[in-house]
Design a protein around this motif. Structure first.
Motif, PDB file in Angstrom:
ATOM      1  N   GLY A 241      48.861  44.836  39.218  1.00 36.31           N
ATOM      2  CA  GLY A 241      47.639  45.256  39.891  1.00 36.31           C
ATOM      3  C   GLY A 241      46.388  44.670  39.269  1.00 36.31           C
ATOM      4  O   GLY A 241      45.369  44.506  39.945  1.00 36.31           O
ATOM      5  N   VAL A 242      46.457  44.324  37.973  1.00 37.66           N
ATOM      6  CA  VAL A 242      45.290  43.770  37.281  1.00 37.66           C
ATOM      7  C   VAL A 242      45.025  42.337  37.742  1.00 37.66           C
ATOM      8  O   VAL A 242      43.866  41.915  37.844  1.00 37.66           O
ATOM      9  N   GLY A 243      46.102  41.564  38.044  1.00 35.12           N
ATOM     10  CA  GLY A 243      45.931  40.184  38.481  1.00 35.12           C
ATOM     11  C   GLY A 243      45.055  40.049  39.717  1.00 35.12           C
ATOM     12  O   GLY A 243      44.046  39.332  39.708  1.00 35.12           O
ATOM     13  N   PRO A 244      45.379  40.743  40.832  1.00 36.06           N
ATOM     14  CA  PRO A 244      44.502  40.689  42.017  1.00 36.06           C
ATOM     15  C   PRO A 244      43.095  41.219  41.758  1.00 36.06           C
ATOM     16  O   PRO A 244      42.122  40.716  42.337  1.00 36.06           O
ATOM     17  N   LEU A 245      42.983  42.217  40.866  1.00 37.53           N
ATOM     18  CA  LEU A 245      41.658  42.761  40.561  1.00 37.53           C
ATOM     19  C   LEU A 245      40.796  41.733  39.839  1.00 37.53           C
ATOM     20  O   LEU A 245      39.602  41.581  40.124  1.00 37.53           O
ATOM     21  N   ALA A 246      41.405  40.991  38.907  1.00 36.27           N
ATOM     22  CA  ALA A 246      40.666  39.927  38.221  1.00 36.27           C
ATOM     23  C   ALA A 246      40.315  38.790  39.178  1.00 36.27           C
ATOM     24  O   ALA A 246      39.238  38.190  39.096  1.00 36.27           O
ATOM     25  N   GLU A 247      41.216  38.494  40.103  1.00 35.41           N
ATOM     26  CA  GLU A 247      40.985  37.400  41.050  1.00 35.41           C
ATOM     27  C   GLU A 247      39.833  37.701  41.994  1.00 35.41           C
ATOM     28  O   GLU A 247      39.003  36.831  42.285  1.00 35.41           O
ATOM     29  N   VAL A 248      39.743  38.947  42.468  1.00 38.50           N
ATOM     30  CA  VAL A 248      38.698  39.291  43.431  1.00 38.50           C
ATOM     31  C   VAL A 248      37.314  39.285  42.783  1.00 38.50           C
ATOM     32  O   VAL A 248      36.298  39.220  43.483  1.00 38.50           O
ATOM     33  N   LEU A 249      37.255  39.321  41.449  1.00 42.88           N
ATOM     34  CA  LEU A 249      35.978  39.269  40.752  1.00 42.88           C
ATOM     35  C   LEU A 249      35.556  37.837  40.433  1.00 42.88           C
ATOM     36  O   LEU A 249      34.429  37.613  39.994  1.00 42.88           O
ATOM     37  N   ALA A 250      36.466  36.867  40.624  1.00 42.41           N
ATOM     38  CA  ALA A 250      36.157  35.462  40.362  1.00 42.41           C
ATOM     39  C   ALA A 250      35.922  34.742  41.698  1.00 42.41           C
ATOM     40  O   ALA A 250      34.797  34.626  42.159  1.00 42.41           O
ATOM     41  N   ARG A 251      36.975  34.233  42.287  1.00 44.65           N
ATOM     42  CA  ARG A 251      36.926  33.690  43.640  1.00 44.65           C
ATOM     43  C   ARG A 251      38.305  33.846  44.259  1.00 44.65           C
ATOM     44  O   ARG A 251      39.320  33.842  43.543  1.00 44.65           O
ATOM     45  N   PHE A 252      38.350  33.974  45.563  1.00 44.52           N
ATOM     46  CA  PHE A 252      39.629  34.241  46.218  1.00 44.52           C
ATOM     47  C   PHE A 252      39.676  33.513  47.552  1.00 44.52           C
ATOM     48  O   PHE A 252      38.634  33.157  48.144  1.00 44.52           O
ATOM     49  N   ALA A 253      40.898  33.283  48.015  1.00 42.33           N
ATOM     50  CA  ALA A 253      41.112  32.587  49.287  1.00 42.33           C
ATOM     51  C   ALA A 253      40.990  33.577  50.438  1.00 42.33           C
ATOM     52  O   ALA A 253      41.476  34.712  50.356  1.00 42.33           O
ATOM     53  N   LEU A 254      40.346  33.146  51.492  1.00 41.27           N
ATOM     54  CA  LEU A 254      40.201  33.992  52.680  1.00 41.27           C
ATOM     55  C   LEU A 254      41.527  34.104  53.422  1.00 41.27           C
ATOM     56  O   LEU A 254      42.256  33.115  53.575  1.00 41.27           O
TER      57      LEU A 254
END
Length: 460
Positions: A241-254
Motif C-alpha cells: 500500500g505504501v508503493g502506490p501512496l508514494a507514487e501518487v505524491l510524485a507522478r503517475f500515469a493516467l
C-alpha cells in the motif's frame, strides 16, 4: 416621592437582561442555560453543562472524591468559550463517554441556532449508529461546523463518507480515530475525496485499514488537491500500500477513464470558448436591427429642415470631429478615459484566467508521454503524512525516498509536497540507510531549515 420623581422612575429603562429568544419558547440564547432546560423538556434528566477554561481544565480544579460525590458519574456537556468574559460564546462542545441518542441530537438542533461562535464538536465514545450519524451529518451541514471529532464510535460497515460526501461540506478537520474502519470503510472515504473541496485534515489512525484500503485512499488523492494532512498511523499498511501512496505524491500515469475525462473536459472548455466568440455583442445586434429596418421600411418623404438649435448642435459635433474644440476636452479627462478602458480590459483578462477549481484539477495540468503512457505531476498539496505503527519495510522506504527526491526538484506555485513524514515504529531498523537518508532529506524541507542545521547534524 414627588410627581416628577415618579415620572422619571417610570421613564427609566429596565436593567439589561440576558439575551432572549425571539420565538418566545423560554430560551435565553446562552447555551449553558438553554441546554439543561431543553433536556428537561425532552425528558432527559441529570445532564450538566460544565464550562472549561481555554486550556481544557475544569473550572472547578479540585479533584472530586468518587466515593462521596455521585455527581461525578452524571452525564456532562463540556463547553469551551471563545471569550471567557462573554456568556454564550461557545466555541467547542465535548461529549464524552455517555450515550447520545436521538433526543440529545434534537436538543442540540434546538440549542445550536443561538450559538453563532460554535466551530467544533467532539463526540468520544457516545454510541452512535448509522442512523444517528446521518442525523449528526445533517446537523453539521445545517450549522456550518468546521471541526468534528468522532473518536471511539465504531459503526457497522464503517461508512463515514456522508459526513463530507458533497462539494459544499463545511468540514475542514475530521478525526475518525479508533472507529474500527476497515478496507470497505476506507473505500467509501476514498470515493468522496475527489469531489470534496473543503476537507484539510483527515485522521484515520487506530483503525483496521490494510494496504487494500490504503489503495482506495490513494485513488482519491489522485484528484483531490485540498487535503493537507493525512494520518494513517496504527493501521495494517505494508509496502504493497505504501508503493502506490508514494507514487501518487510524485507522478503517475493516467488511467483510461482519466484520459477520457481529460479529453471531455478540454472539449467542453473549447466549445464554451467558441460559443463566447460567436455570440454577437450588443452593438452589433443594434446595428443589425437598424439595417433590417432600413431594408423593410418603404421610402418616405424628405423630412423638413431641423430647427436652429439642432443645426447648432450638429455644428458643434463637426467641430469636435474635425479637430476644433479639442481644448474643451482636458488631458485629465483623456487620461480618465484611458484608465477606464484599461480597467475594462483588465476585467476581461481576469475573466479569462482559470478558476481556483481548474488549478486544483489535475486533468488541466500538462501531460508528459513516456513509453506510450501519459504522466502528470502527482499530489503536491499534501504536506503532512503519518504512517507510524504500520508494517512499512525497506522497499517502502526506498519508494518514499525517490518521491521526496523528485518533489525536491519541483518549484511550482501549487505546493512543493510533503514537509513532514512520520514513519516511526515500522518494520525496519533505526540505522537503515534508506531511513537515515530520508530523515536527512526531510530536514531540508522544513520551512525553518537553515544551512547551519545541516552542519550541526554532520558534527553530531
Amino acid at each position: 416621592m414627588t410627581k416628577k420623581g415618579a415620572q422619571k422612575a417610570a421613564e427609566k429603562p429596565p436593567p439589561e437582561s440576558e439575551p432572549s429568544n425571539p420565538d418566545g419558547d423560554g430560551l435565553t440564547g446562552i447555551f449553558e442555560t438553554d441546554f439543561p432546560l431543553l433536556c428537561v423538556q425532552e425528558e432527559i434528566h441529570a445532564v450538566d453543562v460544565v464550562v472549561l477554561s481555554p486550556k481544557g481544565a475544569s473550572v472547578d480544579e479540585a479533584e472530586p472524591k468518587i466515593t462521596e460525590n455521585v455527581d461525578f458519574f452524571r452525564p456532562k456537556v463540556l463547553v469551551e468559550l471563545e471569550d471567557e468574559s462573554v456568556r454564550g460564546s461557545v466555541a467547542t462542545i465535548h461529549i464524552r463517554g455517555w450515550k447520545v441518542d436521538e433526543k440529545v441530537l434534537n436538543v442540540l438542533t434546538l440549542a445550536l441556532p443561538l450559538c453563532s461562535t460554535l466551530t467544533t464538536i467532539k463526540f468520544w465514545n457516545v454510541g452512535l449508529d448509522k442512523r444517528l450519524l446521518e442525523k449528526f451529518a445533517h446537523l453539521i451541514n445545517q450549522f456550518n461546523i468546521k471541526n468534528v471529532s468522532l473518536s471511539g464510535n465504531p459503526i457497522p460497515g464503517g461508512d463515514f463518507s456522508f459526513l463530507f460526501d458533497h462539494e459544499n461540506s463545511p468540514l475542514q478537520n475530521l478525526s475518525l480515530r479508533g472507529n474500527c474502519i476497515n478496507d470497505v470503510g476506507a473505500q467509501y472515504l476514498g470515493e468522496c475525496l475527489p469531489a470534496n473541496q473543503s476537507l484539510l485534515v483527515l485522521d484515520l489512525s487506530h483503525n483496521r485499514i490494510s494496504s487494500v484500503g490504503a489503495k482506495h485512499i490513494v485513488a482519491g488523492l489522485r484528484i483531490n488537491r485540498t487535503l493537507l494532512s493525512l494520518s494513517l498511523a496504527n493501521n495494517k499498511i505494508d509496502d504493497e500500500g505504501v508503493g502506490p501512496l508514494a507514487e501518487v505524491l510524485a507522478r503517475f500515469a493516467l488511467s483510461h477513464h482519466e484520459i477520457v475525462a481529460r479529453r471531455m473536459y478540454h472539449a467542453e472548455k473549447k466549445q464554451a470558448a467558441e460559443v463566447v466568440e460567436k455570440k454577437p455583442t450588443s452593438g452589433s445586434q443594434i446595428a443589425g436591427k437598424d439595417k433590417g429596418k432600413e431594408k423593410s421600411t418603404p421610402p418616405t418623404k424628405k423630412r423638413e429642415a431641423p430647427p436652429k438649435k439642432e443645426e447648432k448642435a450638429k455644428k458643434d459635433e463637426k467641430e469636435l470631429t474635425s479637430g476644433r474644440g479639442k481644448k474643451s476636452i482636458s488631458s485629465a479627462d483623456q487620461k480618465k478615459g484611458r484608465t477606464k478602458g484599461k480597467k475594462h480590459s483588465d476585467h476581461g483578462e481576469e475573466g479569462a484566467k482559470p478558476s481556483l477549481l481548474e488549478h486544483c484539477n489535475p486533468l488541466v495540468e500538462p501531460v508528459e508521454e513516456v513509453g506510450g503512457k501519459k504522466y502528470i505531476l502527482g499530489n503536491r498539496a499534501l504536506t503532512n503524512l503519518n504512517l507510524s505503527y504500520n508494517y512499512v519495510d525497506e522497499c517502502g522506504l526506498a519508494a518514499f525516498l525517490a518521491t521526496i527526491k523528485f518533489q525536491s526538484t519541483l518549484r511550482l506555485p501549487l505546493g512543493s509536497g510533503l514537509m513532514r513524514l512520520s514513519l516511526d515504529h515500522n518494520c525496519f531498523p533505526d540505522d537503515c540507510p534508506e531511513f537515515l537518508a530520508l530523515t536527512k532529506l526531510m530536514a531540508t524541507k522544513d520551512p525553518f531549515y537553515t544551512d547551519d542545521d545541516s552542519t550541526i547534524q554532520e558534527e553530531q
